[in-house]
Design a protein around this motif. Structure first.
Motif, PDB file in Angstrom:
ATOM      1  N   MET A 213       0.833  -1.202   0.000  1.00 15.92           N
ATOM      2  CA  MET A 213       0.000   0.000   0.000  1.00 15.92           C
ATOM      3  C   MET A 213       0.867   1.250   0.000  1.00 15.92           C
ATOM      4  O   MET A 213       1.903   1.302   0.667  1.00 15.92           O
ATOM      5  CB  MET A 213      -0.922  -0.012   1.226  1.00 15.92           C
TER       6      MET A 213
ATOM      7  N   PHE B 298       0.649   5.387   0.671  1.00 13.41           N
ATOM      8  CA  PHE B 298      -0.213   6.361   1.335  1.00 13.41           C
ATOM      9  C   PHE B 298       0.037   7.771   0.808  1.00 13.41           C
ATOM     10  O   PHE B 298       1.108   8.072   0.290  1.00 13.41           O
ATOM     11  CB  PHE B 298       0.045   6.356   2.838  1.00 13.41           C
ATOM     12  N   GLN B 299      -0.967   8.606   0.997  1.00 12.95           N
ATOM     13  CA  GLN B 299      -0.822  10.010   0.600  1.00 12.95           C
ATOM     14  C   GLN B 299       0.321  10.684   1.360  1.00 12.95           C
ATOM     15  O   GLN B 299       1.089  11.441   0.812  1.00 12.95           O
ATOM     16  CB  GLN B 299      -2.127  10.758   0.862  1.00 12.95           C
ATOM     17  N   SER B 300       0.426  10.348   2.648  1.00 16.24           N
ATOM     18  CA  SER B 300       1.479  10.964   3.474  1.00 16.24           C
ATOM     19  C   SER B 300       2.787  10.198   3.340  1.00 16.24           C
ATOM     20  O   SER B 300       3.702  10.442   4.106  1.00 16.24           O
ATOM     21  CB  SER B 300       1.031  10.962   4.928  1.00 16.24           C
TER      22      SER B 300
ATOM     23  N   ALA C 131       3.955   7.835   4.590  1.00 21.31           N
ATOM     24  CA  ALA C 131       4.040   6.960   5.758  1.00 21.31           C
ATOM     25  C   ALA C 131       5.362   6.207   5.807  1.00 21.31           C
ATOM     26  O   ALA C 131       5.409   5.043   6.176  1.00 21.31           O
ATOM     27  CB  ALA C 131       2.869   5.977   5.787  1.00 21.31           C
ATOM     28  N   LEU C 132       6.443   6.882   5.439  1.00 20.68           N
ATOM     29  CA  LEU C 132       7.761   6.260   5.598  1.00 20.68           C
ATOM     30  C   LEU C 132       8.128   6.285   7.073  1.00 20.68           C
ATOM     31  O   LEU C 132       7.625   7.115   7.822  1.00 20.68           O
ATOM     32  CB  LEU C 132       8.809   7.023   4.787  1.00 20.68           C
ATOM     33  N   TYR C 133       9.007   5.357   7.465  1.00 15.51           N
ATOM     34  CA  TYR C 133       9.427   5.328   8.859  1.00 15.51           C
ATOM     35  C   TYR C 133      10.598   6.300   9.021  1.00 15.51           C
ATOM     36  O   TYR C 133      11.688   6.048   8.510  1.00 15.51           O
ATOM     37  CB  TYR C 133       9.821   3.908   9.250  1.00 15.51           C
ATOM     38  N   PRO C 134      10.386   7.412   9.709  1.00 16.90           N
ATOM     39  CA  PRO C 134      11.384   8.486   9.707  1.00 16.90           C
ATOM     40  C   PRO C 134      12.695   8.106  10.386  1.00 16.90           C
ATOM     41  O   PRO C 134      13.730   8.718  10.106  1.00 16.90           O
ATOM     42  CB  PRO C 134      10.698   9.635  10.451  1.00 16.90           C
ATOM     43  N   HIS C 135      12.663   7.117  11.267  1.00 16.36           N
ATOM     44  CA  HIS C 135      13.882   6.760  11.979  1.00 16.36           C
ATOM     45  C   HIS C 135      14.686   5.708  11.240  1.00 16.36           C
ATOM     46  O   HIS C 135      15.704   5.256  11.733  1.00 16.36           O
ATOM     47  CB  HIS C 135      13.528   6.281  13.384  1.00 16.36           C
ATOM     48  N   MET C 136      14.221   5.301  10.059  1.00 16.73           N
ATOM     49  CA  MET C 136      14.962   4.315   9.285  1.00 16.73           C
ATOM     50  C   MET C 136      15.423   4.968   7.977  1.00 16.73           C
ATOM     51  O   MET C 136      14.752   5.862   7.460  1.00 16.73           O
ATOM     52  CB  MET C 136      14.056   3.132   8.920  1.00 16.73           C
TER      53      MET C 136
ATOM     54  N   TYR D 274      12.028  -3.335   5.063  1.00 14.80           N
ATOM     55  CA  TYR D 274      11.273  -3.691   6.275  1.00 14.80           C
ATOM     56  C   TYR D 274      10.275  -4.839   6.050  1.00 14.80           C
ATOM     57  O   TYR D 274      10.230  -5.779   6.856  1.00 14.80           O
ATOM     58  CB  TYR D 274      10.573  -2.446   6.835  1.00 14.80           C
ATOM     59  N   PRO D 275       9.497  -4.821   4.963  1.00 12.98           N
ATOM     60  CA  PRO D 275       8.580  -5.953   4.749  1.00 12.98           C
ATOM     61  C   PRO D 275       9.320  -7.275   4.601  1.00 12.98           C
ATOM     62  O   PRO D 275       8.803  -8.316   5.006  1.00 12.98           O
ATOM     63  CB  PRO D 275       7.870  -5.594   3.435  1.00 12.98           C
TER      64      PRO D 275
ATOM     65  N   ARG E 156       8.740   0.290  -1.248  1.00 13.99           N
ATOM     66  CA  ARG E 156       8.428  -0.519  -0.073  1.00 13.99           C
ATOM     67  C   ARG E 156       7.181  -1.365  -0.315  1.00 13.99           C
ATOM     68  O   ARG E 156       7.085  -2.506   0.140  1.00 13.99           O
ATOM     69  CB  ARG E 156       8.204   0.408   1.128  1.00 13.99           C
TER      70      ARG E 156
ATOM     71  N   ASP F  94      -1.178   6.602   9.517  1.00 15.72           N
ATOM     72  CA  ASP F  94      -0.732   5.984   8.269  1.00 15.72           C
ATOM     73  C   ASP F  94       0.502   5.116   8.461  1.00 15.72           C
ATOM     74  O   ASP F  94       0.608   4.032   7.898  1.00 15.72           O
ATOM     75  CB  ASP F  94      -0.425   7.077   7.226  1.00 15.72           C
ATOM     76  N   MET F  95       1.444   5.611   9.274  1.00 16.96           N
ATOM     77  CA  MET F  95       2.694   4.887   9.453  1.00 16.96           C
ATOM     78  C   MET F  95       2.432   3.511  10.057  1.00 16.96           C
ATOM     79  O   MET F  95       3.025   2.514   9.682  1.00 16.96           O
ATOM     80  CB  MET F  95       3.572   5.691  10.374  1.00 16.96           C
TER      81      MET F  95
ATOM     82  N   ILE G 194       0.481  -3.467   7.195  1.00 17.99           N
ATOM     83  CA  ILE G 194       0.378  -4.045   5.854  1.00 17.99           C
ATOM     84  C   ILE G 194       1.718  -4.658   5.443  1.00 17.99           C
ATOM     85  O   ILE G 194       1.763  -5.689   4.787  1.00 17.99           O
ATOM     86  CB  ILE G 194      -0.100  -2.972   4.858  1.00 17.99           C
ATOM     87  N   ASP G 195       2.817  -4.015   5.874  1.00 18.64           N
ATOM     88  CA  ASP G 195       4.137  -4.564   5.565  1.00 18.64           C
ATOM     89  C   ASP G 195       4.356  -5.926   6.215  1.00 18.64           C
ATOM     90  O   ASP G 195       5.289  -6.638   5.854  1.00 18.64           O
ATOM     91  CB  ASP G 195       5.232  -3.608   6.042  1.00 18.64           C
TER      92      ASP G 195
ATOM     93  N   LEU H  44       9.585   6.658  17.522  1.00 18.52           N
ATOM     94  CA  LEU H  44       9.106   7.983  17.145  1.00 18.52           C
ATOM     95  C   LEU H  44       8.736   8.834  18.350  1.00 18.52           C
ATOM     96  O   LEU H  44       8.637  10.053  18.244  1.00 18.52           O
ATOM     97  CB  LEU H  44       7.885   7.862  16.230  1.00 18.52           C
TER      98      LEU H  44
END
Lengths: 357, 299
Positions: free
Chosen positions: A78, A80-82, A84-89, A97-98, A145, B188-189, B195-196, B211
């Motif tokens: 999926m 996302f509009q935002s 939704a990346l993981y900012p600390h990675m 990650y998956p 991702r 979303d995150m 989903i991941d 976070l």
């Protein structure tokens, strides 16, 4: 993978998110959910993803009911509009990650993540953090991702809304090309009808939690089944004029004050004798000519290639696309020729098309 | 004409001078009691007696510096007590941090029966002064003492028991603070991680917790300080020096019969202060960012 939604419903107390949706997505098909915000398209998508549990109805993947399958076991990707990346990675960690969750061996993980990143054109950014990337690059990471675990279904939730116009255009074709190349079944949520029309094989138009129409972009454009679809699909939007259609000497006339146009009989006969009906005609199906309906130029908006002109016919106001070479000025009187083979008729109370049942 | 402008210019100069200095004067005046208090503390720890801020010797003359007040450092009990204080502080950091970050996550993200009621109840409990609960808690700890195995660690007159009481009294604040941080994170995150292929617990541990590190840090600092300087609960539920912490040890030095050596108590107070000062030097930047902006680093 084939996806089927059967009477899919989501309610929170009295609030209806999605109201008995019925649709199917064929294998490798690209389907867009189109509608204004709050129409239930994201709700439906999140049910397909397994984030929301449906209140009623079924979701089937290849014939199997997956209502109670956890998101992680649905093998979907999926975006996302935002983002939704993981900012600390960093980018590599985000993309892999998956795979890490699937316990895939390290060297294979590395290979697959690199391959996907290269495909997305971000292979050189692997050790950057999301905050150090531009919006377009972040979107590519998010896409990477979603793709890296080779999902059977790709879900997009307004993925291009946060990008600037030029980038949106190029990402649009890139996503479409990618989806066709990989042949992954995709569901794409958007409120932008241009995105839906250009990318999707079929478009599901939604409003107030209900499915309004589900057909190919051309069909939506040429044969809108409801007033809502006619007004929502197409840019600039369709003009609507209330009038009466009468039969005189074997011809069908659409009439209102200052307006009398002969309609081809295949369309005219369906609207005749129904009292007041709504005539719909797209701005590009009206041309300025030497004869026809008299109109007065009210506002001229330059779109570059065309001028979008607001005209008054008596009390009514319509939009017309005209060649800028004509140099129309406010207050000028012109005559309009309607392409009557393209007119639509709607019932003003049910808002359903009189032409396409 | 020219003199007039000159005069008004100098007048505004005076005004500007006053406007600049007056706030500082007021600030200095208002903090001076605290500064003087600390000055006295430091001077007192190194003197036999003090007259105002001046150290005096036995004869009453100025002078008489000594290190004898610090002799408590050779007492083995002080190290045991310091260790107790440290264990209590760290126990609070871990206990409150762990429980409240999990509780707050579920309160922020999941919908379950009694969620709203639980939230308002914790707020109500936080408003309760803990002194009113002392006797009831005594019965609880006494009961715990009787349970085999658990009683030896978490009963009455144990460090574990004190930690348990202090952790539970600090949980409402911790839960509400952490819930605020969780509420600010986008959904979303989390959905992306689900989903991941992550389980709910992994999402919490690998995506969400990293976070809200600033929030966790703030909570840890609060709890370390409150555990380090705790007095009422340890004083009430412990006897003797085996399980006492530093503030209780200090209280034990104030005798009802023998004359009290206040200068030594000052030295113990100073000793208790040192780790806190070091701690602040290392965390003040983080503390400032937490107080000023809440969470940072989230997108």
């Amino acid at each position: 993978m084939k996806v089927e939604l059967e009477n899919l419903t989501k309610r929170w107390g009295n609030v209806v998110g999605a109201d008995s949706m019925n649709l199917d997505v064929k294998d490798a098909e690209f389907v867009a959910f189109l509608g204004p915000s709050g129409c239930g398209k994201t709700t439906t998508l999140l049910m397909v993803a397994g984030i929301y549990k449906p209140t009623a109805g079924f979701i089937r993947f290849d014939g199997q009911v997956v209502n109670h399958v956890a998101p992680k076991d649905r093998n979907i990707g999926m975006v996302f509009q935002s983002y939704a990346l993981y900012p600390h990675m960093n980018v590599f960690q985000n993309i892999s990650y998956p795979l890490k969750l699937k316990k895939i061996p390290k060297d294979e993980m590395q290979k697959r993540a690199q391959r996907v990143a290269d495909m997305m054109g971000i292979g050189h950014l692997m050790d950057r953090r999301p905050a150090q990337l531009s919006g377009g690059q972040q979107q590519r990471v998010a896409l990477g991702r979603a793709l890296v675990k080779e999902p059977q279904l790709l879900l997009f939730d307004e993925p291009l809304s946060n990008l600037d116009a030029r980038l949106r255009l190029s990402m649009r074709s890139e996503i479409k090309r990618l989806q066709m190349g990989l042949g992954i079944t995709s569901v794409y949520v958007t409120h932008d009808q241009v995105e839906a029309m250009t990318m999707a094989d079929r478009v599901a138009v939604m409003k107030d939690g209900k499915l309004q129409a589900y057909s190919t972009p051309d069909e939506l454009y040429d044969r809108p089944r409801t007033l809502f679809i006619a007004g929502f699909v197409g840019n600039p939007p369709m003009n609507f004029l209330e009038m009466e259609v009468v039969r005189e000497n074997g011809d069908y006339h659409a009439r209102r004050e200052g307006f009398d146009v002969v309609i081809p009989s295949d369309r005219g006969e369906k609207a005749a004798g129904k009292g007041n009906v709504i005539l719909g005609i797209r701005p590009e199906d009206i041309t300025i000519s030497d004869e026809g309906t008299p109109a007065e130029v009210f506002i001229v908006e330059s779109l570059g290639r065309d001028d979008l002109i607001n005209m008054h016919i008596g009390e009514a106001s319509i939009h017309v696309l005209a060649d800028p070479v004509l140099g129309l000025k406010m207050g000028q009187n012109v005559r309009l020729d309607f392409n009557t083979h393209k007119v639509q008729f709607f019932d003003p109370t049910t808002e359903k098309s009189l032409l396409w049942a | 004409m020219t003199t007039a402008t000159f005069e008004s210019g100098s007048q505004s100069g005076v005004k500007r001078f006053l406007g600049r200095t007056l706030p500082y004067v007021l600030l200095v005046l208002s903090i001076s009691p605290i500064v003087l208090g600390y000055a006295w503390l430091i001077i007192a720890t190194f003197s036999y007696r003090t007259e105002g801020l001046f150290p005096i010797d036995a004869a009453g003359n100025i002078g008489g510096w000594t290190l004898s007040n610090w002799s408590f450092l050779t007492d083995p009990a002080i190290w045991r007590v310091t260790l107790n204080s440290f264990v209590l502080a760290v126990g609070m950091v871990i206990g409150v941090g762990f429980v409240s970050s999990m509780a707050a996550y579920s309160l922020s993200r999941m919908n379950f029966a009694g969620r709203k009621g639980f939230l308002s109840l914790t707020l109500l409990l936080h408003a309760f002064p803990s002194v009113t609960l002392l006797i009831a808690i005594f019965f609880v700890l006494n009961f715990l003492s009787k349970i085999p195995a658990i009683g030896a660690w978490f009963g009455y007159n144990t460090l574990g028991g004190v930690a348990l009481v202090m952790i539970s009294l600090d949980l409402p604040l911790g839960i509400w603070l952490m819930k605020g941080f969780f509420d600010n994170l986008s959904w979303d995150m989390e959905r992306a991680a689900l989903i991941d292929g992550a389980s709910r617990f992994r999402v919490w541990w690998e995506i969400i917790i990293p976070l809200i590190k600033p929030g966790l840090a703030a909570l840890a600092i609060f709890n370390f300080l409150s555990g380090w300087s705790a007095f009422l609960i340890p004083f009430t539920f412990t006897v003797g020096s085996k399980v006492a912490n530093l503030p209780v040890y200090m209280r034990q030095m104030i005798s009802d019969t023998a004359p009290t050596n206040w200068n030594m108590i000052a030295a113990v107070g100073m000793f208790q202060l040192i780790p806190v000062l070091i701690f602040f030097i290392f965390t003040q930047e983080m503390l400032l960012s937490v107080y000023a902006g809440g969470s940072k680093g989230g997108t």
